[in-house]
Design a protein around this motif. Structure first.
Motif, PDB file in Angstrom:
ATOM      1  N   SER A  74      -0.310  11.947   1.450  1.00 31.96           N
ATOM      2  CA  SER A  74      -1.126  12.840   2.277  1.00 31.96           C
ATOM      3  C   SER A  74      -0.630  14.269   2.153  1.00 31.96           C
ATOM      4  CB  SER A  74      -1.081  12.394   3.741  1.00 31.96           C
ATOM      5  OG  SER A  74       0.236  12.456   4.239  1.00 31.96           O
ATOM      6  N   SER A  94       0.836  -1.191   0.000  1.00 32.68           N
ATOM      7  CA  SER A  94       0.000   0.000   0.000  1.00 32.68           C
ATOM      8  C   SER A  94       0.877   1.248   0.000  1.00 32.68           C
ATOM      9  CB  SER A  94      -0.890   0.037   1.246  1.00 32.68           C
ATOM     10  OG  SER A  94      -1.698  -1.099   1.317  1.00 32.68           O
ATOM     11  N   ALA A 154       0.234   5.505   0.480  1.00 33.44           N
ATOM     12  CA  ALA A 154      -0.691   6.609   0.717  1.00 33.44           C
ATOM     13  C   ALA A 154       0.050   7.932   0.661  1.00 33.44           C
ATOM     14  CB  ALA A 154      -1.370   6.439   2.074  1.00 33.44           C
ATOM     15  N   LYS A 197      -8.635   8.493  -1.410  1.00 33.90           N
ATOM     16  CA  LYS A 197      -7.743   8.797  -0.287  1.00 33.90           C
ATOM     17  C   LYS A 197      -6.295   8.895  -0.732  1.00 33.90           C
ATOM     18  CE  LYS A 197     -10.699   6.676   3.223  1.00 33.90           C
ATOM     19  NZ  LYS A 197     -10.775   5.692   4.338  1.00 33.90           N
ATOM     20  N   SER A 198      -6.103   9.066  -2.037  1.00 34.66           N
ATOM     21  CA  SER A 198      -4.748   9.180  -2.607  1.00 34.66           C
ATOM     22  C   SER A 198      -3.889   7.991  -2.228  1.00 34.66           C
ATOM     23  CB  SER A 198      -4.078  10.497  -2.148  1.00 34.66           C
ATOM     24  OG  SER A 198      -4.841  11.608  -2.551  1.00 34.66           O
ATOM     25  N   THR A 199      -4.496   6.818  -2.307  1.00 32.42           N
ATOM     26  CA  THR A 199      -3.820   5.574  -1.979  1.00 32.42           C
ATOM     27  C   THR A 199      -3.814   4.668  -3.201  1.00 32.42           C
ATOM     28  OG1 THR A 199      -4.451   5.726   0.349  1.00 32.42           O
ATOM     29  CG2 THR A 199      -3.854   3.547  -0.476  1.00 32.42           C
TER      30      THR A 199
END
Length: 117
Positions: free
Chosen positions: A25, A21, A23, A75-77
């Motif tokens: 932020s 994963s 992410a 979620k910009s993941t």
């Protein structure tokens, strides 16, 4: 301040699978692309997979058919599914986020993947 954080690495047996994963932020992210490279000791980074915000995908030759990158979610993941892992896949997997505004690329610290034979 844009931060990129990877997770999901670990030790897996040859032939196994992992899902990594990544992410990104920060406030009002204007993402152009996200993706993965991997780093072997003493060698340059090698492309694993990239996906643009519009959904265009590119895979590295050594992982084609074994890697699947997800789309960038709200979620910009982004996720990287790696199947049929081989000992030669052992590396530090680095995620990046490429932004349109400002025009910068941010890298995470990486997550180690170790494949035992």
């Amino acid at each position: 301040q844009v931060q990129v954080v990877e997770s999901g690495g670990g030790l897996v047996q040859s032939g196994g699978s992992l899902r990594l994963s990544c992410a990104a932020s920060g406030s009002a992210l204007d993402l152009e692309a996200m993706g993965w490279y991997r780093k072997f000791p003493g060698k340059d980074r090698e492309l694993v997979a990239i996906i643009t915000a519009s959904g265009r995908i590119r895979y590295g030759e050594s992982v084609k058919g074994r890697a699947t990158i997800s789309s960038i979610n709200a979620k910009s993941t982004v996720y990287l599914q790696m199947d049929t892992l081989k000992p030669e896949d052992t590396a530090l997997y680095l995620c990046f986020a490429s932004l349109r505004t400002p025009d910068v690329v941010r890298w995470g610290r990486g997550t180690q993947v170790t494949v035992s034979s």
